[in-house]
Motif scaffolding. Structure first.
Motif, mmCIF file in Angstrom:
data_model
loop_
_atom_site.group_PDB
_atom_site.id
_atom_site.type_symbol
_atom_site.label_atom_id
_atom_site.label_comp_id
_atom_site.label_asym_id
_atom_site.label_seq_id
_atom_site.Cartn_x
_atom_site.Cartn_y
_atom_site.Cartn_z
ATOM 1 N N VAL B 54 17.062 -40.553 32.952
ATOM 2 C CA VAL B 54 16.940 -39.210 33.507
ATOM 3 C C VAL B 54 18.327 -38.587 33.447
ATOM 4 C CG1 VAL B 54 16.156 -37.846 35.461
ATOM 5 C CG2 VAL B 54 15.209 -40.093 35.092
ATOM 6 N N ILE B 72 14.122 -38.093 29.954
ATOM 7 C CA ILE B 72 13.773 -36.777 30.513
ATOM 8 C C ILE B 72 15.070 -36.021 30.769
ATOM 9 C CG2 ILE B 72 13.383 -37.970 32.725
ATOM 10 C CD1 ILE B 72 11.636 -35.621 33.548
ATOM 11 N N THR B 74 16.525 -32.993 32.634
ATOM 12 C CA THR B 74 16.055 -32.207 33.787
ATOM 13 C C THR B 74 16.977 -31.022 34.076
ATOM 14 O OG1 THR B 74 17.297 -33.499 35.378
ATOM 15 C CG2 THR B 74 15.130 -34.310 34.786
ATOM 16 N N ARG B 78 19.550 -31.860 39.549
ATOM 17 C CA ARG B 78 18.322 -32.389 40.167
ATOM 18 C C ARG B 78 17.833 -33.662 39.495
ATOM 19 N NH1 ARG B 78 20.503 -29.042 43.143
ATOM 20 N NH2 ARG B 78 19.934 -26.860 42.971
ATOM 21 N N THR B 81 16.342 -36.243 41.879
ATOM 22 C CA THR B 81 15.043 -35.946 42.490
ATOM 23 C C THR B 81 13.914 -36.341 41.539
ATOM 24 O OG1 THR B 81 15.103 -33.717 41.619
ATOM 25 C CG2 THR B 81 15.985 -34.021 43.797
ATOM 26 N N PHE B 82 14.095 -36.041 40.242
ATOM 27 C CA PHE B 82 13.099 -36.458 39.250
ATOM 28 C C PHE B 82 13.031 -37.984 39.216
ATOM 29 C CE2 PHE B 82 13.928 -32.163 37.989
ATOM 30 C CZ PHE B 82 12.792 -31.725 37.347
ATOM 31 N N GLY B 85 11.034 -39.453 42.067
ATOM 32 C CA GLY B 85 9.591 -39.327 41.832
ATOM 33 C C GLY B 85 9.085 -40.364 40.863
ATOM 34 N N ILE B 86 9.835 -40.581 39.785
ATOM 35 C CA ILE B 86 9.410 -41.555 38.765
ATOM 36 C C ILE B 86 9.376 -42.952 39.361
ATOM 37 C CG2 ILE B 86 10.072 -42.628 36.586
ATOM 38 C CD1 ILE B 86 11.340 -39.871 35.847
ATOM 39 N N CYS B 97 19.843 -42.891 35.940
ATOM 40 C CA CYS B 97 20.141 -41.477 36.038
ATOM 41 C C CYS B 97 21.538 -41.237 35.472
ATOM 42 C CB CYS B 97 20.144 -41.136 37.519
ATOM 43 S SG CYS B 97 19.292 -39.691 37.893
#
Lengths: 76, 284
Positions: B54, B72, B74, B78, B81-82, B85-86, B97
């Protein structure tokens, strides 16, 4: 990675991927690499390579590969 | 495990349909971080499909484009935050991340401290290049006091964030710092940060010559690497040093290692417990 004697490693540089930042050239302990007139890295003294792996680990563009000269089964 | 070594491994993990060489400037350390990340994942024998990268916005955000994992890209700040969720929806995945210093500390600073407080099982790589590189060299919260940048031509007056203390204060499970000059150490730290449970934070010092170095008397990217070599000292040695010896030295290594279970582990444990209780009550 075990250190090897000189003359046993093959250094390959992909000139299309090299951006000529000079990190490999200035830190190489055996001074194997040089920048050419186009500003890109090329192998000048391959026989001096001690296979420390610095250039391979520190190339930000993945443009250098250091391998053994002979295939593994021949060495044994 | 495969028999290939070094950069040959990296080429197996890159998306070769993307345009190479990558967009990052000559001498940018982000490429080295990407290489270390690929080698760490390879050495841990994690399948490509179990890794999620991410990334936020900025130079570091481009790294997600080039690797053949689940990726991903993003919005700015943020990324965590993604990632939260994942991780909560599929805890089997290794969520990594990748954020820059502006992304993680300034725009996403709020998310960073709360992710650390929650102890969600995400690995946060903070690529600290001391500047907002992609947008033109504005001062970021990690720009050292006294250094010049596009928005501070007479020297930065504000103090910079110490990412490690911030992470420790917010309660992160694992806090470490590495540099792109000390690649083998960085790989060890990255392997630990990926495998340990809970919120793991790894700050990586990477030089940005184009936007930061040129304005701060570094002649070329090589000078910045030499500076990293000179200033970074292992944390064990840093603690033994006297106050006057420390000066501008930056400690690298592991600062906190709690090993507490992550939020998703505790959440699914609680769920299992409650379901068992309910079934027992219904059985009566």
């Amino acid at each position: 990675m075990a250190k090897k004697k000189k003359g046993q490693s093959k250094v390959t540089v992909y000139p299309d991927w090299c951006k000529g930042c000079g990190v490999c050239v200035s830190f190489c302990p055996a001074k194997v690499l040089e920048l050419d007139e186009t500003g890109k890295c090329h192998v000048a003294r391959e026989d001096d390579c001690i296979h420390c792996g610095f250039c391979e680990l520190h190339c930000p563009d993945f443009a250098i590969v250091v391998t053994d000269k002979k295939p593994k089964d021949e060495q044994a | 495990m495969n028999e290939v070594t070094g950069n040959e491994i990296i080429h197996q993990y890159l998306r070769h349909n993307k345009k190479f060489p990558h967009v990052l400037c000559a001498g940018c350390g982000h490429g080295i971080v990407l290489g270390s990340l690929i080698r760490s994942v390879h050495s841990l024998d994690i399948p490509k499909d179990d890794v999620v990268i991410v990334a936020g916005i900025g130079c570091s955000g481009r790294l997600a484009v080039y690797v053949d994992f689940n990726t991903i890209h993003t919005t700015h700040g943020r990324a965590l935050t993604f990632a939260t969720g994942i991780k909560m929806s599929n805890p089997k995945l290794k969520v990594i991340c990748i954020m820059g210093d502006g992304d993680a500390l300034s725009i996403g600073g709020n998310h960073l401290i709360h992710a650390a407080r929650r102890n969600i099982g995400v690995t946060a790589l903070i690529l600290n290049n001391n500047i907002y590189g992609m947008t033109g060299g504005q001062s970021s919260p990690a720009t050292p006091s006294g250094s010049t940048s596009m928005t501070a031509p007479f020297g930065q007056l504000e103090e910079s964030f110490d990412t490690v203390s911030l992470g420790q204060g917010a309660g992160a499970n694992y806090v470490a710092r590495g540099t792109v000059f000390h690649v083998q150490k960085l790989e060890r730290l990255m392997c630990e940060a990926i495998t340990k449970p809970g919120f793991n934070m790894l700050e990586v010092l990477t030089p940005c010559h184009t936007q930061y170095g040129r304005k701060n008397k570094f002649k070329g990217p090589v000078d910045m690497y030499k500076w990293l070599k000179k200033t970074a000292v292992p944390v064990e040695r840093y603690q033994e040093m006297k106050e006057e010896q420390r000066g501008d030295r930056i400690p690298i290594g592991v600062f906190t290692d709690k090993g507490n279970p992550g939020l998703e582990e505790r959440y699914f444990g609680l769920k299992k417990e409650l379901l068992a209780k309910q079934q027992a009550a219904e059985g009566k």
